[in-house]
Design a protein around this motif. Sequence first.
Motif, short mmCIF file in Angstrom:
data_model
loop_
_atom_site.label_atom_id
_atom_site.label_comp_id
_atom_site.label_asym_id
_atom_site.label_seq_id
_atom_site.Cartn_x
_atom_site.Cartn_y
_atom_site.Cartn_z
N UNK A 43 3.51 6.38 -11.16
CA UNK A 43 3.61 7.37 -12.22
C UNK A 43 2.81 8.60 -11.86
N UNK A 44 3.10 9.67 -12.56
CA UNK A 44 2.43 10.93 -12.24
C UNK A 44 0.91 10.79 -12.36
N UNK A 45 0.49 10.07 -13.40
CA UNK A 45 -0.95 9.93 -13.60
C UNK A 45 -1.62 9.18 -12.45
N UNK A 46 -0.88 8.22 -11.84
CA UNK A 46 -1.44 7.49 -10.70
C UNK A 46 -1.79 8.45 -9.57
N UNK A 58 0.31 21.86 -1.79
CA UNK A 58 0.96 21.37 -3.01
C UNK A 58 1.70 20.07 -2.72
N UNK A 59 1.57 19.15 -3.67
CA UNK A 59 2.23 17.86 -3.57
C UNK A 59 3.44 17.89 -4.47
N UNK A 60 4.62 17.82 -3.89
CA UNK A 60 5.84 17.82 -4.69
C UNK A 60 6.35 16.38 -4.76
N UNK A 61 6.25 15.82 -5.96
CA UNK A 61 6.61 14.40 -6.10
C UNK A 61 8.12 14.23 -6.22
N UNK A 62 8.61 13.22 -5.59
CA UNK A 62 10.04 12.92 -5.62
C UNK A 62 10.29 11.85 -6.67
N UNK A 63 11.08 12.18 -7.68
CA UNK A 63 11.26 11.27 -8.82
C UNK A 63 11.88 9.94 -8.39
N UNK A 64 12.90 10.02 -7.56
CA UNK A 64 13.59 8.80 -7.14
C UNK A 64 12.64 7.88 -6.37
N UNK A 65 11.87 8.48 -5.46
CA UNK A 65 10.92 7.67 -4.68
C UNK A 65 9.84 7.08 -5.56
N UNK A 66 9.41 7.85 -6.57
CA UNK A 66 8.37 7.36 -7.47
C UNK A 66 8.86 6.16 -8.27
N UNK A 67 10.11 6.27 -8.71
CA UNK A 67 10.65 5.15 -9.49
C UNK A 67 10.81 3.91 -8.64
N UNK A 112 0.83 -1.18 0.00
CA UNK A 112 0.00 0.00 0.00
C UNK A 112 0.88 1.25 0.00
N UNK A 113 0.76 2.06 -1.05
CA UNK A 113 1.58 3.27 -1.17
C UNK A 113 0.71 4.49 -0.98
N UNK A 114 1.12 5.37 -0.08
CA UNK A 114 0.36 6.59 0.13
C UNK A 114 1.13 7.77 -0.45
N UNK A 115 0.48 8.91 -0.52
CA UNK A 115 1.10 10.10 -1.11
C UNK A 115 2.40 10.46 -0.39
N UNK A 116 2.38 10.36 0.93
CA UNK A 116 3.57 10.72 1.70
C UNK A 116 4.77 9.85 1.37
N UNK A 117 4.51 8.62 0.88
CA UNK A 117 5.62 7.73 0.54
C UNK A 117 6.40 8.20 -0.67
N UNK A 118 5.76 8.98 -1.54
CA UNK A 118 6.44 9.37 -2.78
C UNK A 118 6.56 10.88 -2.94
N UNK A 119 6.02 11.64 -2.02
CA UNK A 119 6.01 13.08 -2.24
C UNK A 119 6.09 13.85 -0.93
N UNK A 120 6.42 15.13 -1.05
CA UNK A 120 6.35 16.02 0.09
C UNK A 120 5.06 16.82 -0.03
N UNK A 121 4.37 16.95 1.05
CA UNK A 121 3.14 17.74 1.03
C UNK A 121 3.43 19.07 1.73
N UNK A 122 3.29 20.13 0.95
CA UNK A 122 3.61 21.45 1.49
C UNK A 122 2.34 22.30 1.54
N UNK A 123 2.11 22.86 2.69
CA UNK A 123 0.92 23.71 2.84
C UNK A 123 1.36 25.17 2.85
N UNK A 124 0.75 25.93 1.94
CA UNK A 124 1.06 27.36 1.87
C UNK A 124 -0.08 28.13 2.53
N UNK A 125 0.20 28.69 3.72
CA UNK A 125 -0.86 29.36 4.46
C UNK A 125 -1.22 30.69 3.81
#
Lengths: 510, 87
Positions: free
Chosen positions: A293-296, A279-288, A260-273
Motif C-alpha cells: 500500500x502507499x503508506x507502506x 521521485x518514486x512513481x508507484x505502479x498500481x498493478x505491481x503494488x496490488x 522481500x519487496x524493494x522499492x524497485x519491485x513496485x515503482x519506477x525511480x526517476x531522478x531529475x537532475x
Amino acid sequence: MKAIVWKDTKKNIDMLLKKHQVKYAVDFAPSNAKIEKGYISTDGINFQFEVAIGSVSPFKDDADVLKKKTGLISVLTLEELRPVNRHISDFRFNGKKIAKLTGFMEGEIKELDLVPSATIEEKIDPEVRKVLADAKKMSFDMPLSIAVKIAAKRAEIGEKSYKKLIKLVQEDLVRKAIDPYEAVGIIAAQSIGEPGTQMTMRTFHFAGVREMNVTLGLPRLIEIVDARRIPSTPSMTIYLRKDLEKSEEVARRVVKEIENTTVLDVADVITDVNDLTVSIKLDKAKMEERLVEFSDVSFAVEKVRQVNITPDEKTRTIVLKPQQESFKKLYQVQEQVKVLTIKGLTGIKRAIARKESQDGPYVIYTQGSNLRMVMDIEEVDPYRITTNDIIEISNVLGIEAARNAIYNESERTLQEQGLEVDRRHLMLVADMMSFTGSVRAVGRTGISGRKSSVLARAAFEITTKHLLRAGLLGETDSLTGVAENIIVGQPITLGTGSVNLVYRGNRKSD
Amino acid sequence: MARFNVLKHEMVPEHSLVSKKEEETLLRSLEISKELLPRINRNDPAIKALEEISGPIPDGSIIRIVRKSPTAGSSVYYRVLEEGVFK
C-alpha cells in the motif's frame, strides 16, 4: 485468556512496585470481559512485568498512583507485580498481531502449548506390545519395526511358528550386531566415500525448482559435513496450517508476506537532475500484485536521511529532495531508494507456492532462510516447517532436530544422485557431529581437531601446531587410540588388539 | 518469536528427564560413566521447553531422547545436560 497490556514509564512502574496492592488510575476504559492479568512494557515490544488485576472501577479520587494528570477514566486494582519475559508477538489483538504497542490495549495471550502429545511408547499397538514383551522374556530387546511386522502376521503363522520366529530374530540380531572394538567410523567413512567418488564433480549439482536453485551433489555433501554456518543456497520448505493448506489465496498471501519487496519491485525511480530530486512513481498493478500500500512505501522511505519528503497519494508519487544540493548526494539517495525494503522478511529473496499434486496442499519453497520469523506467521504450521540450514535448525529447534536434519539432508543428497549408502553410516556421522551438544564439522576444526590424543591430532593436519602446543602445555597422551599406537609402533586398540591377554604360565607347585 | 513448543515440531524427537533414582540403574545397565555420554547444551531450545513444562533442570541431569528410527522403529538415546562448551 484476556489481558490488558500497556506501555508505561519506568517512573510509574517504580511507584507501582512500592506497594503490594495499588489502585492505579488510567486513561483507558476496559471492556466488560473478565480480565485477570495485565502486562506492562517499557518499550512497547518486550514486556517486563506481569500483574494480577483484582478489579476495575470507574475513576474516583481514591487512586494511589496516577498514570497522567488529566483524562483519567478508570481505576485498576493491581496486586503484586512480577517480572516476566514476554514479547509482543505473544499477544493477539482481535485475533491480529501488532508490531508495537503505544498506549493501552486489550489482548489475548497466546499460551504455549504445553500439553504433551502421545509418546512413541504410548502409541504402540497392544498386539505389538505383546510381541515386545515376549522378546523381553527371552532377554533381548526387539526393534519396534520388526515387532510391528511380526504382530501383523502372528495370527496367520500360528503360535508355534511365532515362538520359533522370535527365536530366529534373536539369533539373527546377535549374529548381525557389530562386534566390540570394530572400527565403525572407518567403515562409515569408506562406505560414504566410495560412492562419493561416483558423484560427478561439477555437473548436475543444481536442481531447478522453477527459478530456484538448490545445491546438490558433492558440494552439498561437503557443505553438510563441514557444518557451514550458512549454506550456499539456503532454502525453506513451508507448510501451511492444516485448515488453510488448500487455499490458493492464503498461500499467495503468505508468499507475499515473506518475500522481500524493494522499492524497485513496485515503482519506477526517476531522478531529475534539473530539480535535484528523486521521485518514486508507484505502479498500481505491481503494488496490488505484491500487496503493497502507499503508506507502506511512504513509511519505508522515511529511513532515508537528510531529505525532504513530499508524498502525494493521489498521483502515487513520492518526491525526495536532498537537503544538501549536490549531484553526489542525489546519486546516493537514488541508489539508496532503489534497494529500500518495503516489506517481507530479511534473507528471503524469493518464495514460490506450489502444489505437489492435484488437490494436494500448497507448499511454499523459498530462496533464503529465516526460520524464526516465518514460524511467527499466523497461517504457517510451525510444527512442520523446515530449512536446509542445519545451524539454524540447531539454534531454533535444538541439537536433536539438527541431528535429524544432518541425517535427512545427507540421505537425500545421496539418494538424488542414485547412490545407495546404508543409513546406519549416515546416522553415525550425524551422531558424531552432534555429540557435544552443538553441531561440529568433520575435520580439522571439528571432530578430528578435538581428539584428546596429541599424536592423533598431529598425525591428521597442522602437525607442528599441535606438537608445539602440547610441548608448551605439557600434555600427556595415554595411547588409547589407533593413530598414536601406529606412531609408537604398538598393536592398535581395535579388534583383537583391544584385548589384553596375560599368560601366567603353568605354575608348578613344589 | 511466537511462543511455540519446539518439542512438538516433527523434527524434534521426544525429550524427557531421567529421574535421579533411575540414573544409577541406567548408568549401570549401559555400563558407562556419565562423563562419556553425549551432551546437550543448557541453552538448547528443547531443554528450555522441557524446563517450561517440568521446572528447572539441574546440570548433570540425564535427558532421555526417544527417536523415530528408520531402521529400528524407535531408538532411545541419552544426553547429559551440561553448561558451557564440551572440550
